[in-house]
Design a protein around this motif. Structure first.
Motif, PDB file in Angstrom:
ATOM      1  N   THR A  43       0.831  -1.202   0.000  1.00  0.00           N
ATOM      2  CA  THR A  43       0.000   0.000   0.000  1.00  0.00           C
ATOM      3  C   THR A  43       0.872   1.260   0.000  1.00  0.00           C
ATOM      4  O   THR A  43       1.626   1.490   0.934  1.00  0.00           O
ATOM      5  CB  THR A  43      -0.932   0.023   1.219  1.00  0.00           C
ATOM      6  N   PRO A  44       0.762   2.066  -1.070  1.00  0.00           N
ATOM      7  CA  PRO A  44       1.549   3.297  -1.141  1.00  0.00           C
ATOM      8  C   PRO A  44       0.808   4.456  -0.482  1.00  0.00           C
ATOM      9  O   PRO A  44      -0.410   4.418  -0.318  1.00  0.00           O
ATOM     10  CB  PRO A  44       1.678   3.538  -2.644  1.00  0.00           C
ATOM     11  N   GLN A  45       1.547   5.495  -0.112  1.00  0.00           N
ATOM     12  CA  GLN A  45       0.916   6.716   0.387  1.00  0.00           C
ATOM     13  C   GLN A  45       0.469   7.583  -0.776  1.00  0.00           C
ATOM     14  O   GLN A  45      -0.571   8.220  -0.720  1.00  0.00           O
ATOM     15  CB  GLN A  45       1.881   7.507   1.264  1.00  0.00           C
ATOM     16  N   HIS A  46       1.288   7.614  -1.834  1.00  0.00           N
ATOM     17  CA  HIS A  46       1.018   8.447  -3.008  1.00  0.00           C
ATOM     18  C   HIS A  46       1.279   7.637  -4.275  1.00  0.00           C
ATOM     19  O   HIS A  46       2.191   6.817  -4.307  1.00  0.00           O
ATOM     20  CB  HIS A  46       1.938   9.673  -3.039  1.00  0.00           C
ATOM     21  N   VAL A  47       0.472   7.907  -5.298  1.00  0.00           N
ATOM     22  CA  VAL A  47       0.673   7.288  -6.606  1.00  0.00           C
ATOM     23  C   VAL A  47       0.615   8.409  -7.647  1.00  0.00           C
ATOM     24  O   VAL A  47      -0.270   9.261  -7.593  1.00  0.00           O
ATOM     25  CB  VAL A  47      -0.423   6.237  -6.921  1.00  0.00           C
ATOM     26  N   LEU A  48       1.547   8.391  -8.583  1.00  0.00           N
ATOM     27  CA  LEU A  48       1.556   9.331  -9.699  1.00  0.00           C
ATOM     28  C   LEU A  48       1.319   8.550 -10.976  1.00  0.00           C
ATOM     29  O   LEU A  48       2.074   7.629 -11.294  1.00  0.00           O
ATOM     30  CB  LEU A  48       2.893  10.072  -9.776  1.00  0.00           C
ATOM     31  N   MET A  49       0.248   8.885 -11.697  1.00  0.00           N
ATOM     32  CA  MET A  49      -0.069   8.239 -12.966  1.00  0.00           C
ATOM     33  C   MET A  49       0.058   9.267 -14.069  1.00  0.00           C
ATOM     34  O   MET A  49      -0.657  10.267 -14.066  1.00  0.00           O
ATOM     35  CB  MET A  49      -1.487   7.673 -12.951  1.00  0.00           C
ATOM     36  N   LEU A  50       0.935   8.982 -15.012  1.00  0.00           N
ATOM     37  CA  LEU A  50       1.157   9.883 -16.145  1.00  0.00           C
ATOM     38  C   LEU A  50       0.702   9.195 -17.423  1.00  0.00           C
ATOM     39  O   LEU A  50       1.147   8.093 -17.733  1.00  0.00           O
ATOM     40  CB  LEU A  50       2.643  10.238 -16.263  1.00  0.00           C
ATOM     41  N   GLY A  51      -0.199   9.825 -18.148  1.00  0.00           N
ATOM     42  CA  GLY A  51      -0.670   9.261 -19.411  1.00  0.00           C
ATOM     43  C   GLY A  51      -1.473   7.988 -19.230  1.00  0.00           C
ATOM     44  O   GLY A  51      -1.422   7.093 -20.062  1.00  0.00           O
ATOM     45  N   GLU A  52      -2.236   7.891 -18.164  1.00  0.00           N
ATOM     46  CA  GLU A  52      -3.020   6.685 -17.854  1.00  0.00           C
ATOM     47  C   GLU A  52      -4.217   6.547 -18.778  1.00  0.00           C
ATOM     48  O   GLU A  52      -4.812   5.491 -18.875  1.00  0.00           O
ATOM     49  CB  GLU A  52      -3.472   6.757 -16.390  1.00  0.00           C
ATOM     50  N   GLY A  53      -4.584   7.603 -19.452  1.00  0.00           N
ATOM     51  CA  GLY A  53      -5.664   7.486 -20.429  1.00  0.00           C
ATOM     52  C   GLY A  53      -7.036   7.371 -19.829  1.00  0.00           C
ATOM     53  O   GLY A  53      -7.419   8.156 -18.966  1.00  0.00           O
ATOM     54  N   HIS A  54      -7.787   6.377 -20.260  1.00  0.00           N
ATOM     55  CA  HIS A  54      -9.214   6.273 -19.968  1.00  0.00           C
ATOM     56  C   HIS A  54      -9.566   5.868 -18.539  1.00  0.00           C
ATOM     57  O   HIS A  54     -10.728   5.825 -18.176  1.00  0.00           O
ATOM     58  CB  HIS A  54      -9.890   5.366 -20.964  1.00  0.00           C
ATOM     59  N   GLY A  55      -8.588   5.556 -17.716  1.00  0.00           N
ATOM     60  CA  GLY A  55      -8.841   5.390 -16.295  1.00  0.00           C
ATOM     61  C   GLY A  55      -9.166   4.002 -15.794  1.00  0.00           C
ATOM     62  O   GLY A  55      -9.495   3.843 -14.623  1.00  0.00           O
ATOM     63  N   ARG A  56      -9.038   2.997 -16.615  1.00  0.00           N
ATOM     64  CA  ARG A  56      -9.362   1.651 -16.123  1.00  0.00           C
ATOM     65  C   ARG A  56      -8.383   1.201 -15.043  1.00  0.00           C
ATOM     66  O   ARG A  56      -8.790   0.632 -14.034  1.00  0.00           O
ATOM     67  CB  ARG A  56      -9.387   0.645 -17.274  1.00  0.00           C
ATOM     68  N   PHE A  57      -7.102   1.487 -15.233  1.00  0.00           N
ATOM     69  CA  PHE A  57      -6.122   1.127 -14.209  1.00  0.00           C
ATOM     70  C   PHE A  57      -6.254   2.048 -12.998  1.00  0.00           C
ATOM     71  O   PHE A  57      -6.092   1.614 -11.859  1.00  0.00           O
ATOM     72  CB  PHE A  57      -4.699   1.175 -14.775  1.00  0.00           C
ATOM     73  N   LEU A  58      -6.593   3.295 -13.235  1.00  0.00           N
ATOM     74  CA  LEU A  58      -6.842   4.239 -12.149  1.00  0.00           C
ATOM     75  C   LEU A  58      -7.917   3.698 -11.214  1.00  0.00           C
ATOM     76  O   LEU A  58      -7.755   3.686  -9.997  1.00  0.00           O
ATOM     77  CB  LEU A  58      -7.255   5.601 -12.718  1.00  0.00           C
ATOM     78  N   VAL A  59      -9.002   3.230 -11.768  1.00  0.00           N
ATOM     79  CA  VAL A  59     -10.103   2.680 -10.972  1.00  0.00           C
ATOM     80  C   VAL A  59      -9.638   1.462 -10.172  1.00  0.00           C
ATOM     81  O   VAL A  59      -9.965   1.328  -8.989  1.00  0.00           O
ATOM     82  CB  VAL A  59     -11.306   2.332 -11.879  1.00  0.00           C
ATOM     83  N   GLU A  60      -8.858   0.597 -10.800  1.00  0.00           N
ATOM     84  CA  GLU A  60      -8.359  -0.584 -10.085  1.00  0.00           C
ATOM     85  C   GLU A  60      -7.480  -0.169  -8.906  1.00  0.00           C
ATOM     86  O   GLU A  60      -7.574  -0.747  -7.818  1.00  0.00           O
ATOM     87  CB  GLU A  60      -7.576  -1.507 -11.027  1.00  0.00           C
ATOM     88  N   CYS A  61      -6.647   0.840  -9.101  1.00  0.00           N
ATOM     89  CA  CYS A  61      -5.790   1.334  -8.015  1.00  0.00           C
ATOM     90  C   CYS A  61      -6.623   1.958  -6.898  1.00  0.00           C
ATOM     91  O   CYS A  61      -6.337   1.744  -5.718  1.00  0.00           O
ATOM     92  CB  CYS A  61      -4.787   2.350  -8.545  1.00  0.00           C
ATOM     93  N   LEU A  62      -7.627   2.719  -7.263  1.00  0.00           N
ATOM     94  CA  LEU A  62      -8.482   3.345  -6.249  1.00  0.00           C
ATOM     95  C   LEU A  62      -9.241   2.295  -5.438  1.00  0.00           C
ATOM     96  O   LEU A  62      -9.435   2.458  -4.234  1.00  0.00           O
ATOM     97  CB  LEU A  62      -9.454   4.332  -6.893  1.00  0.00           C
ATOM     98  N   LYS A  63      -9.667   1.227  -6.082  1.00  0.00           N
ATOM     99  CA  LYS A  63     -10.351   0.146  -5.365  1.00  0.00           C
ATOM    100  C   LYS A  63      -9.385  -0.581  -4.429  1.00  0.00           C
ATOM    101  O   LYS A  63      -9.724  -0.888  -3.293  1.00  0.00           O
ATOM    102  CB  LYS A  63     -10.938  -0.865  -6.354  1.00  0.00           C
ATOM    103  N   LYS A  64      -8.195  -0.856  -4.926  1.00  0.00           N
ATOM    104  CA  LYS A  64      -7.201  -1.607  -4.151  1.00  0.00           C
ATOM    105  C   LYS A  64      -6.622  -0.777  -3.011  1.00  0.00           C
ATOM    106  O   LYS A  64      -6.371  -1.294  -1.927  1.00  0.00           O
ATOM    107  CB  LYS A  64      -6.083  -2.069  -5.093  1.00  0.00           C
ATOM    108  N   PHE A  65      -6.406   0.531  -3.261  1.00  0.00           N
ATOM    109  CA  PHE A  65      -5.783   1.411  -2.281  1.00  0.00           C
ATOM    110  C   PHE A  65      -6.677   2.624  -2.011  1.00  0.00           C
ATOM    111  O   PHE A  65      -6.364   3.740  -2.403  1.00  0.00           O
ATOM    112  CB  PHE A  65      -4.414   1.882  -2.776  1.00  0.00           C
ATOM    113  N   PRO A  66      -7.800   2.434  -1.349  1.00  0.00           N
ATOM    114  CA  PRO A  66      -8.766   3.529  -1.188  1.00  0.00           C
ATOM    115  C   PRO A  66      -8.248   4.716  -0.363  1.00  0.00           C
ATOM    116  O   PRO A  66      -8.767   5.820  -0.501  1.00  0.00           O
ATOM    117  CB  PRO A  66      -9.960   2.865  -0.505  1.00  0.00           C
TER     118      PRO A  66
END
Length: 83
Positions: free
Chosen positions: A35-58
């Protein structure tokens, strides 16, 4: 290069061209990440991986950046859908 014009149909293009394989590859090692404190996503696009990260690390602070306004809009819709 802007992906704005492709943003509304990108998910369908991805499914047509790669099936679910690309998303499985994106998330393949997500369970291994502590579990990270901060995540930086650059060029993630449509957000499918973003959603998975938010679910995993709320409780993790995520900074998401993309050059395409259309992709940002798609990612925001995905995030709104999960609350």
């Amino acid at each position: 290069m802007s992906f704005d014009i492709l943003a509304p149909v990108y998910r369908w293009m991805e499914l047509l061209l790669a099936g679910r394989k690309l998303h499985r590859c994106r998330c393949a090692f997500l369970e291994e990440v502590p579990t990270p404190q901060h995540v930086l996503m650059l060029g993630e696009g449509h957000g499918r991986f973003l959603v998975e990260c938010l679910k995993k690390f709320p409780n993790t602070h995520v900074t998401y950046l993309d050059a395409s306004t259309g992709m940002i809009e798609q990612a925001m819709k995905r995030c709104d859908a999960i609350g």
